[in-house]
Design a protein around this motif. Structure first.
Motif, short mmCIF file in Angstrom:
data_model
loop_
_atom_site.label_atom_id
_atom_site.label_comp_id
_atom_site.label_asym_id
_atom_site.label_seq_id
_atom_site.Cartn_x
_atom_site.Cartn_y
_atom_site.Cartn_z
N LEU A 25 21.30 45.50 83.65
CA LEU A 25 20.91 45.20 82.14
C LEU A 25 20.03 45.76 81.29
N HIS A 26 20.16 45.87 79.89
CA HIS A 26 19.54 46.23 79.77
C HIS A 26 18.89 45.29 78.08
N GLN A 27 18.98 45.69 76.37
CA GLN A 27 18.40 44.86 75.84
C GLN A 27 19.37 45.20 75.33
N GLY A 28 20.24 46.03 75.45
CA GLY A 28 21.88 46.24 74.96
C GLY A 28 22.81 45.65 75.06
N HIS A 29 22.58 45.42 75.83
CA HIS A 29 23.87 43.81 77.14
C HIS A 29 23.53 43.04 76.58
N LEU A 30 21.83 42.92 76.31
CA LEU A 30 22.09 41.25 76.35
C LEU A 30 21.65 40.92 75.12
N SER A 31 21.71 41.56 73.58
CA SER A 31 22.07 41.39 72.48
C SER A 31 23.98 41.54 72.66
N LEU A 32 24.61 41.44 73.36
CA LEU A 32 25.61 41.25 73.55
C LEU A 32 25.57 39.96 74.06
N ILE A 33 25.15 39.57 74.91
CA ILE A 33 25.03 38.28 75.58
C ILE A 33 24.29 37.29 74.23
N ILE B 201 31.20 38.98 78.21
CA ILE B 201 30.45 39.30 78.23
C ILE B 201 31.29 40.52 79.56
N PRO B 202 31.92 41.96 79.48
CA PRO B 202 32.00 42.15 80.68
C PRO B 202 31.19 43.50 80.48
N THR B 203 30.28 43.27 82.13
CA THR B 203 29.11 44.39 82.48
C THR B 203 29.66 45.30 83.30
N MET B 204 28.67 46.14 83.86
CA MET B 204 28.74 46.98 85.02
C MET B 204 27.54 46.79 85.59
N GLY B 205 26.17 45.16 85.31
CA GLY B 205 24.92 45.16 85.18
C GLY B 205 24.15 46.69 85.03
N ALA C 57 20.55 55.75 72.38
CA ALA C 57 20.75 55.01 72.89
C ALA C 57 20.77 54.47 74.14
N LEU C 58 20.38 52.94 74.19
CA LEU C 58 20.12 52.74 75.19
C LEU C 58 21.00 52.77 76.58
N SER C 59 21.31 52.69 77.44
CA SER C 59 22.06 53.17 78.65
C SER C 59 21.74 53.02 79.92
N VAL D 272 33.14 40.20 74.07
CA VAL D 272 31.89 40.84 72.97
C VAL D 272 31.69 42.35 73.63
N PHE D 273 32.12 43.07 72.89
CA PHE D 273 31.84 44.48 73.40
C PHE D 273 31.04 45.47 72.67
N GLY D 274 30.40 46.30 73.22
CA GLY D 274 29.21 47.57 72.29
C GLY D 274 29.87 48.85 71.83
N GLN D 275 30.01 48.90 70.74
CA GLN D 275 30.35 49.94 69.45
C GLN D 275 29.50 50.80 70.40
N LYS D 276 28.68 51.59 71.22
CA LYS D 276 28.22 51.98 71.66
C LYS D 276 28.98 53.03 72.45
N ASP D 277 29.84 51.95 73.65
CA ASP D 277 31.28 52.42 73.46
C ASP D 277 32.41 52.25 72.95
N ALA D 278 31.91 53.41 71.19
CA ALA D 278 33.28 53.09 70.11
C ALA D 278 35.21 53.44 70.50
N ALA E 51 29.33 44.95 68.91
CA ALA E 51 27.31 44.35 68.72
C ALA E 51 26.83 45.76 68.64
N PRO E 52 26.29 45.58 67.34
CA PRO E 52 26.01 47.16 67.55
C PRO E 52 25.01 47.68 68.38
N ILE E 53 25.29 49.20 68.25
CA ILE E 53 24.18 50.42 69.23
C ILE E 53 22.50 49.78 69.06
N LEU E 54 22.59 49.55 70.02
CA LEU E 54 21.18 49.32 70.17
C LEU E 54 19.75 50.52 70.73
N ARG E 55 19.04 50.62 70.52
CA ARG E 55 18.11 52.47 70.03
C ARG E 55 17.05 52.30 71.27
P1 AMP Z 1 28.41 48.88 80.61
O1 AMP Z 1 27.72 48.25 81.42
O2 AMP Z 1 27.88 50.14 80.42
O3 AMP Z 1 29.80 49.26 81.44
O4 AMP Z 1 28.22 48.24 79.27
C1 AMP Z 1 28.68 46.59 79.06
C2 AMP Z 1 29.01 46.74 77.37
O5 AMP Z 1 27.68 47.04 76.76
C3 AMP Z 1 29.36 47.18 77.33
O6 AMP Z 1 30.42 46.66 75.65
C4 AMP Z 1 29.53 48.80 76.33
O7 AMP Z 1 29.37 48.93 75.03
C5 AMP Z 1 27.84 47.60 76.32
N1 AMP Z 1 26.81 48.31 75.86
C6 AMP Z 1 26.10 48.85 76.69
N2 AMP Z 1 24.50 49.51 76.08
C7 AMP Z 1 24.62 49.23 74.45
C8 AMP Z 1 23.89 49.80 73.48
N3 AMP Z 1 23.16 50.28 73.68
N4 AMP Z 1 23.97 49.23 72.40
C9 AMP Z 1 24.54 48.13 72.68
N5 AMP Z 1 25.88 47.56 73.32
C10 AMP Z 1 25.94 48.59 74.82
#
Ligand code: AMP
Length: 283
Positions: free
Chosen positions: A33-41, A27-31, A183-185, A145-151, A173-177
């Motif tokens: 972390l919020h629940q959206g990231h955790l759902s990907l993990i 799961i690539p992230t920029m740290g 949308a979580l960000s 795993v990537f999030g639909q948030k960044d379609a 993974a679907p968008i977590l709100r």
């Molecule tokens: P980022 O750390 O913003 O680069 O995001 C890392 C990954 O988490 C990307 O694949 C995003 O699409 C995903 N992500 C970010 N926010 C959400 C969210 N609210 N719901 C689901 N996935 C998310």
């Protein structure tokens, strides 16, 4: 949970895991972390034997004047959250090792990177495609795993994987709100309290569009107009784009047609830029 900082060490671990027949999920992230990231993990945890979460605020995907410097960073908190969601290895590379002096290779996915986010953030997707390919080469995943948030990012990564024959499966993974729909960000922390309230207009406008399409509305002009009205009520808000696309091509559509529609939008609220989208099945 093991924390790995060196590229060579990470590659060695990945190689050993592969030779042991272990399935690696990344799961690539920029740290931050919020629940959206955790759902990907959690999704990766279900689909693989070893979960590698990567944490890197990638400088090459930020443009001039964007928020690279002030992007939220909290490694101690991220460690606790990543481990709690099922991360086995947290890969936290150093920017100097990822992009040493003289670094000169970039990946450009053509066409789709020029529109929407790409039009407002020139070079952004070049940075994204480059770092994702680098992270794949370092962590050697079977599944990522990537999030639909960044379609649009997701679409571009799927294209990168297809075009370059990368041997990795992409899971979405679907968008977590939040409870109010936002949308979580990681960038939501920038929002002042009144902006946070007005930011709910994004998801409200998308939900409205979904309800209209479900009820049989097929006019882009009408649905878009109604969405703009909802967004206008949350003024001051600058709409960067509000676009209806065919999710299979990311081309803008003139009419709402089966099998599905993606509505993507980006707005600026004060100093914060927010994106959101909705994927709507069209019967
Ligand atoms: P980022 O750390 O913003 O680069 O995001 C890392 C990954 O988490 C990307 O694949 C995003 O699409 C995903 N992500 C970010 N926010 C959400 C969210 N609210 N719901 C689901 N996935 C998310």
């Amino acid at each position: 949970m093991q924390i790995v900082r060196s590229v060579q060490e990470m590659q060695g671990i990945a190689e050993r895991l592969r030779s042991e027949g272990k399935r690696i999920g990344v799961i690539p992230t920029m740290g931050s972390l919020h629940q959206g990231h955790l759902s990907l993990i959690e999704l990766a945890h279900r689909e693989s034997d070893v979960v590698v979460t990567t944490l890197f605020v990638n400088p090459t995907q930020f443009g001039e004047g964007e928020d690279f410097e002030r992007y939220p960073r909290d490694l101690d908190r991220d460690k606790v959250l990543a481990q709690g969601a099922g991360t086995d290895i947290l890969f936290v590379p150093d920017a100097n090792e990822m992009y040493p002096e003289g670094y000169g290779t970039f990946v450009s996915v053509e066409g789709v990177t020029e529109i929407l986010e790409g039009a407002f953030r020139p070079g952004h997707f070049r940075g994204v495609a480059t770092i994702v390919l680098k992270l794949f080469n370092i962590t050697k995943p079977h599944v990522a795993v990537f999030g639909q948030k960044d379609a649009q990012q997701l679409f571009i990564i799927q294209k990168l994987v297809g075009d370059l024959n990368l041997d990795v499966q992409i899971r979405v993974a679907p968008i977590l709100r939040d409870v109010d729909g936002l949308a979580l960000s990681s960038r939501n922390v920038y929002l002042k309290s009144d902006e946070r309230l007005r930011a709910t207009a994004l998801s409200r406008s998308l939900k409205h569009a979904e309800a209209r399409v479900r009820a049989g509305e097929r006019s882009v002009v009408r649905v878009k107009g109604e969405m703009q009205e909802i967004l206008r009520q949350a003024d001051p808000m600058k709409i960067d784009y509000l676009t209806f696309v065919d999710p299979s091509s990311f081309r803008e559509v003139a009419a709402i047609e089966p099998p599905s529609l993606l509505i993507a939008l980006a707005v600026r609220l004060g100093a914060t830029r927010l994106i959101d989208n909705i994927l709507i099945p069209v019967p």
